[in-house]
Design a protein around this motif. Structure first.
Motif, mmCIF file in Angstrom:
data_model
loop_
_atom_site.group_PDB
_atom_site.id
_atom_site.type_symbol
_atom_site.label_atom_id
_atom_site.label_comp_id
_atom_site.label_asym_id
_atom_site.label_seq_id
_atom_site.Cartn_x
_atom_site.Cartn_y
_atom_site.Cartn_z
ATOM 1 N N ASP A 146 52.088 121.659 1.342
ATOM 2 C CA ASP A 146 52.785 122.017 2.620
ATOM 3 C C ASP A 146 52.769 120.939 3.439
ATOM 4 O OD1 ASP A 146 53.341 124.451 1.637
ATOM 5 O OD2 ASP A 146 52.163 125.671 2.870
ATOM 6 N N ARG A 147 51.683 120.081 3.899
ATOM 7 C CA ARG A 147 51.501 119.177 4.756
ATOM 8 C C ARG A 147 52.343 118.200 4.525
ATOM 9 N NH1 ARG A 147 45.270 118.678 5.493
ATOM 10 N NH2 ARG A 147 45.913 117.067 7.105
ATOM 11 N N LEU A 148 52.609 117.833 3.210
ATOM 12 C CA LEU A 148 53.626 116.435 2.894
ATOM 13 C C LEU A 148 55.063 117.068 3.026
ATOM 14 C CD1 LEU A 148 51.893 115.067 -0.319
ATOM 15 C CD2 LEU A 148 52.356 113.918 1.817
ATOM 16 N N ARG A 149 55.230 118.263 2.995
ATOM 17 C CA ARG A 149 56.723 118.727 2.954
ATOM 18 C C ARG A 149 57.109 118.668 4.343
ATOM 19 N NH1 ARG A 149 56.624 121.299 -2.412
ATOM 20 N NH2 ARG A 149 55.365 122.916 -1.855
ATOM 21 N N HIS A 150 56.032 119.375 5.008
ATOM 22 C CA HIS A 150 56.126 119.576 6.464
ATOM 23 C C HIS A 150 56.464 118.077 7.001
ATOM 24 C CE1 HIS A 150 54.814 121.654 10.527
ATOM 25 N NE2 HIS A 150 56.029 121.037 10.479
ATOM 26 N N ALA A 155 60.204 114.465 9.979
ATOM 27 C CA ALA A 155 60.878 113.107 10.032
ATOM 28 C C ALA A 155 62.453 113.533 10.447
ATOM 29 C CB ALA A 155 61.112 112.286 8.880
ATOM 30 N N GLY A 156 63.123 114.495 9.526
ATOM 31 C CA GLY A 156 64.353 114.709 9.686
ATOM 32 C C GLY A 156 64.487 115.322 11.402
ATOM 33 N N PHE B 162 60.684 105.210 15.930
ATOM 34 C CA PHE B 162 60.411 106.473 15.331
ATOM 35 C C PHE B 162 59.677 105.999 13.984
ATOM 36 C CE2 PHE B 162 62.383 108.372 11.214
ATOM 37 C CZ PHE B 162 61.603 109.520 11.439
ATOM 38 N N TRP B 163 60.364 105.215 13.221
ATOM 39 C CA TRP B 163 59.533 104.816 11.835
ATOM 40 C C TRP B 163 58.109 104.595 12.041
ATOM 41 C CZ3 TRP B 163 61.240 107.183 7.898
ATOM 42 C CH2 TRP B 163 62.722 107.310 7.439
#
Lengths: 187, 187
Positions: A146-150, A155-156, B162-163
DNA sequence: GATTCCATGTAAACTGTTACATGATTCC
DNA sequence: GGAATCATGTAACAGTTTACATGGAATC
């Protein structure tokens, strides 16, 4: 090149047919690696030929029938290898920035409506990301996956936030502009 | 399709030979629209054939000799048309985001060094942009052309900011991670 | 049985990348 | 005159995009 790895990732998350993948490349995975159905079918054929994926044994259909794929161990290994490998970041390519640079030379006539349109598009995308965040990442949850996908979703969100702010800034410049530079024509 | 318009913009800013353009596409214009010398020479040929640019009359050389181009009125008109026309923003394609999404499935083993490397690269780029801003856009100046070009540079600065922040955030997640998920291998 | 939608594909054109080729100039 | 560099290209390939083709299922 990353399309095969995007497909491997999507198939590991959930075995799918070509059309289902296409749908998921219109949201989710597609938010940072887009692909059309033609690319996807071609790549599925290659990946199968290379022994990285296979058609789900339950379904062995003819042309025009749904056909779902799953990732084989060799496919997972290839994805892990690629994920850990070093890759140079691709240089930025953004047509709107180029257009403003061009506008500094040939004049800004006519560009403002498209700046507004882009602002709306980015606002819409930002709202969509925020909704996904609200729905999929409520405070408190924090499995590592979850943390990685979050992190990726953040970023988006931050990128769309940047674009909306920058476009608003750009439009503000425009309303302050006295005359249109460069619009005097060639010569 | 934007490469011809990037070249027209660069040539309007300053008539140049193919190699000079290539150099400018390694900085300046290339910061948001990159191109190799092969692309540039091919495109210069097309643009000349279409009557949008021409070889500077002062120099009419043979193979291996420097050959500078300038933009013709038709080229300027085409660039103005393109700049004002409506274009959909291209969907984002970013391999690092894809890799983190893949890492959520196959494990994060080995990805951290490249995250650090990317952080360094983006920090370097950010420093370069700030230096350009300091040199080319001192406070007080604000011709319209300057304001547009500064706006474009600000986009570069904000994107690199940002990056760097996002990569630092990502690395922080990693140092907090208890075990490596998914690294148990295929199965 | 005609139309529409689902699902999988093919073909061609265009863009971008990598490797190589060629002539001119400069420097030792 | 040999090597390095400047400058302009060619060729082949890989990746992406756009347009079209085909067959099955559902619906009217």
């Amino acid at each position: 090149m990353s399309l095969p790895h995007a497909i491997l990732t999507a198939l590991l998350e959930k075995p799918s047919s070509g059309l289902e993948l296409t749908r998921r490349f219109d949201r989710s995975i597609g938010y940072f690696w887009s692909a059309t159905h033609q690319q996807i079918y071609r790549e599925l054929g290659k990946l199968e030929a290379e022994g990285l994926i296979r058609v789900l044994p339950s379904e062995q259909p003819a042309r025009g029938q749904k056909k779902a794929y799953e990732v084989l161990p060799a496919g997972r290994a290839e994805l892990a290898r690629w994920t850990a490998a070093s890759h140079d970041p691709r240089p930025l390519r953004d047509a709107m920035l180029l257009r403003l640079r061009a506008a500094a030379v040939v004049g800004t006539d006519g560009i403002e409506p498209d700046l507004r349109r882009h602002l709306e598009l980015h606002e819409r995308q930002l709202a969509e990301y925020r909704e996904i965040e609200r729905r999929d990442f409520p405070p408190g949850r924090d499995s590592t996956e979850d943390r990685l996908r979050h992190l990726v979703l953040r970023a988006g969100i931050d990128l769309e936030t940047f674009w909306t702010e920058w476009l608003r800034h750009a439009l503000a410049e425009f309303t302050e502009l006295p005359g249109q530079p460069g619009s005097a024509g060639p010569g």
